[in-house]
Each structure stands twice: as C-alpha cells, then as structure tokens.
Design a protein around this motif. Structure first.
Motif, short mmCIF file in Angstrom:
data_model
loop_
_atom_site.label_atom_id
_atom_site.label_comp_id
_atom_site.label_asym_id
_atom_site.label_seq_id
_atom_site.Cartn_x
_atom_site.Cartn_y
_atom_site.Cartn_z
N PRO A 2 43.19 -10.59 50.36
CA PRO A 2 42.76 -10.36 51.65
C PRO A 2 43.20 -8.86 52.09
N VAL A 3 42.42 -8.34 52.99
CA VAL A 3 42.58 -6.84 53.51
C VAL A 3 43.60 -7.02 54.56
N PRO A 4 44.95 -6.39 54.79
CA PRO A 4 45.67 -6.55 56.16
C PRO A 4 44.70 -6.06 57.41
N MET A 5 45.27 -6.65 58.51
CA MET A 5 44.65 -6.14 59.59
C MET A 5 45.24 -4.79 60.12
N PRO A 6 44.39 -3.71 60.51
CA PRO A 6 44.91 -2.73 60.95
C PRO A 6 45.79 -2.47 62.03
N SER A 7 46.56 -1.97 62.27
CA SER A 7 47.51 -1.55 63.34
C SER A 7 46.95 -0.98 64.16
N ALA A 8 45.79 -1.31 65.18
CA ALA A 8 45.26 -0.55 66.02
C ALA A 8 44.49 -1.65 66.97
N VAL A 9 44.21 -1.02 68.40
CA VAL A 9 43.54 -1.75 69.23
C VAL A 9 42.37 -0.95 69.96
N ASN A 69 48.97 -9.16 63.17
CA ASN A 69 47.95 -10.38 63.54
C ASN A 69 47.12 -10.21 64.55
N GLN A 70 46.60 -11.38 64.85
CA GLN A 70 45.94 -11.52 66.22
C GLN A 70 46.74 -11.51 67.60
N GLN A 71 47.80 -12.46 66.99
CA GLN A 71 48.79 -12.82 68.33
C GLN A 71 49.32 -11.31 68.60
N CYS A 100 40.82 -6.36 69.92
CA CYS A 100 41.52 -6.19 68.51
C CYS A 100 40.43 -6.15 67.43
N PRO A 101 40.92 -5.66 66.28
CA PRO A 101 39.86 -5.59 64.95
C PRO A 101 39.52 -6.78 64.66
N VAL A 102 38.18 -6.74 64.29
CA VAL A 102 37.40 -7.86 63.98
C VAL A 102 37.24 -8.09 62.41
N PRO A 103 37.39 -9.16 61.90
CA PRO A 103 37.45 -9.18 60.43
C PRO A 103 35.81 -9.32 60.01
N ILE A 104 35.65 -8.63 58.91
CA ILE A 104 34.45 -8.84 58.09
C ILE A 104 34.62 -9.63 56.81
N VAL A 105 33.94 -10.89 56.90
CA VAL A 105 34.46 -11.90 55.83
C VAL A 105 33.14 -12.13 54.85
N ASP A 106 33.88 -12.40 53.68
CA ASP A 106 32.59 -12.56 52.44
C ASP A 106 32.37 -14.08 52.70
N THR A 107 30.94 -14.06 53.04
CA THR A 107 30.50 -15.31 53.34
C THR A 107 30.52 -16.29 52.05
N ARG A 108 30.46 -15.87 50.76
CA ARG A 108 30.66 -16.70 49.81
C ARG A 108 31.98 -17.19 49.60
N VAL A 112 38.57 -12.21 53.95
CA VAL A 112 38.27 -11.20 54.67
C VAL A 112 38.44 -10.04 53.89
N ILE A 113 37.18 -9.30 53.81
CA ILE A 113 37.08 -8.07 52.82
C ILE A 113 37.17 -6.59 53.64
N ALA A 114 37.25 -6.58 54.80
CA ALA A 114 37.44 -5.42 55.67
C ALA A 114 37.57 -5.85 57.13
N TRP A 115 37.96 -4.78 57.95
CA TRP A 115 38.00 -4.97 59.42
C TRP A 115 37.22 -3.88 60.20
N LYS A 116 36.93 -4.30 61.21
CA LYS A 116 35.94 -3.45 62.16
C LYS A 116 36.57 -3.20 63.22
N MET A 117 36.68 -2.12 63.90
CA MET A 117 36.92 -1.89 65.49
C MET A 117 35.75 -2.11 66.28
N PRO A 118 36.08 -3.12 67.21
CA PRO A 118 35.06 -3.36 68.03
C PRO A 118 34.38 -2.21 69.08
N GLU A 119 33.03 -2.45 69.18
CA GLU A 119 32.41 -1.38 70.06
C GLU A 119 32.79 -1.64 71.56
#
Length: 134
Positions: A2-9, A69-71, A100-108, A112-119
């Motif tokens: 898994p890809v770690p969550m980026p430290s950003a908001v 993490n999310q918390q 907070c960053p949103v996970p991009i998940v491999d559906t198969r 978590v394969i990546a993280w996206k910063m929300p719009e």
C-alpha cells in the motif's frame, strides 16, 4: 504494497462580509468579536482551496515516525483551520472546510494504489479558486 497517505490537508477558506452595525455585538470592541457572514455573490460562495503540507515536529526532534492516517489528518486539519483564521484576521476570508487525502483503490485487489487531494467541492454553491495567495 500500500501507498502511504501523504502528510497534507486541503483547507477551503471563503470570503466573508461584516454585518451592518446595528447587528454588531455591543461588547465587540472589548472582545474583538466580528459579526461576519459568508459573502454570497450570484448565489455562490467565493472560496479558495489551499493545500497545506504537514510535518511531524516530534519526529524532527528525534521521536519515532508516526504514519499519517485519517484520524491524525482530521485532528491536525481542524487545528489548522483555527490557526489559519487567527493568522488571517485582517483578511475577509475565513476557514470553512477541510479535507484529507482520498485513497485511490484498486478494485480488483482492494489495495490503496495512490492518493488524491480533494477538490473544492459543492460546485453548485461554491466558486473556488485553487491554491491562490490571500
């Protein structure tokens, strides 16, 4: 792996206006309270989206690294919103929301394969400038 969550908001700050004098708190000259409301132009709030990179101060002082993490993101982001308002008191913008960053998940695999910063979100009620200086 898994890809770690980026430290950003993402902070969303929106424009406010002062209410008329007759609606002000009589104690405001002593308390510093400002009677503000969200500025609405053409039925839309005027906002700005800002990505804020975070760092772990205790890690910089030699403590063991803690995974972001999310918390931790939610706790840090609420404090950041309050700090942002205090640092920008002379501005007409005020903290509205945080994300907070949103996970991009491999559906198969479900990983978590990546993280996206929300719009900015709320496109039907918010006009949002992205990462601009205030």
């Amino acid at each position: 792996m898994p890809v770690p969550m980026p430290s950003a908001v993402v902070l969303i700050v929106c424009k406010t206006v002062m209410l008329p004098a007759e609606q002000h708190d009589v104690n405001s000259k002593w308390t510093g309270y400002e009677n503000r409301t969200w500025a609405i132009e053409n039925s839309m709030m005027q906002c700005r989206r800002q990505e804020v990179q975070l760092y772990d101060q205790s890690e910089a002082m030699g403590a063991a690294a803690q995974p972001f993490n999310q918390q931790r993101c939610q706790r840090a982001s609420l404090m950041l919103g309050v700090e942002w308002d205090q640092a920008h008191r002379s501005s007409s913008y005020r903290f509205w929301r945080v994300a907070c960053p949103v996970p991009i998940v491999d559906t198969r695999t479900g990983e978590v394969i990546a993280w996206k910063m929300p719009e900015c979100g709320h496109r039907d009620t918010v006009i949002c400038e992205v990462d601009t200086a205030i």
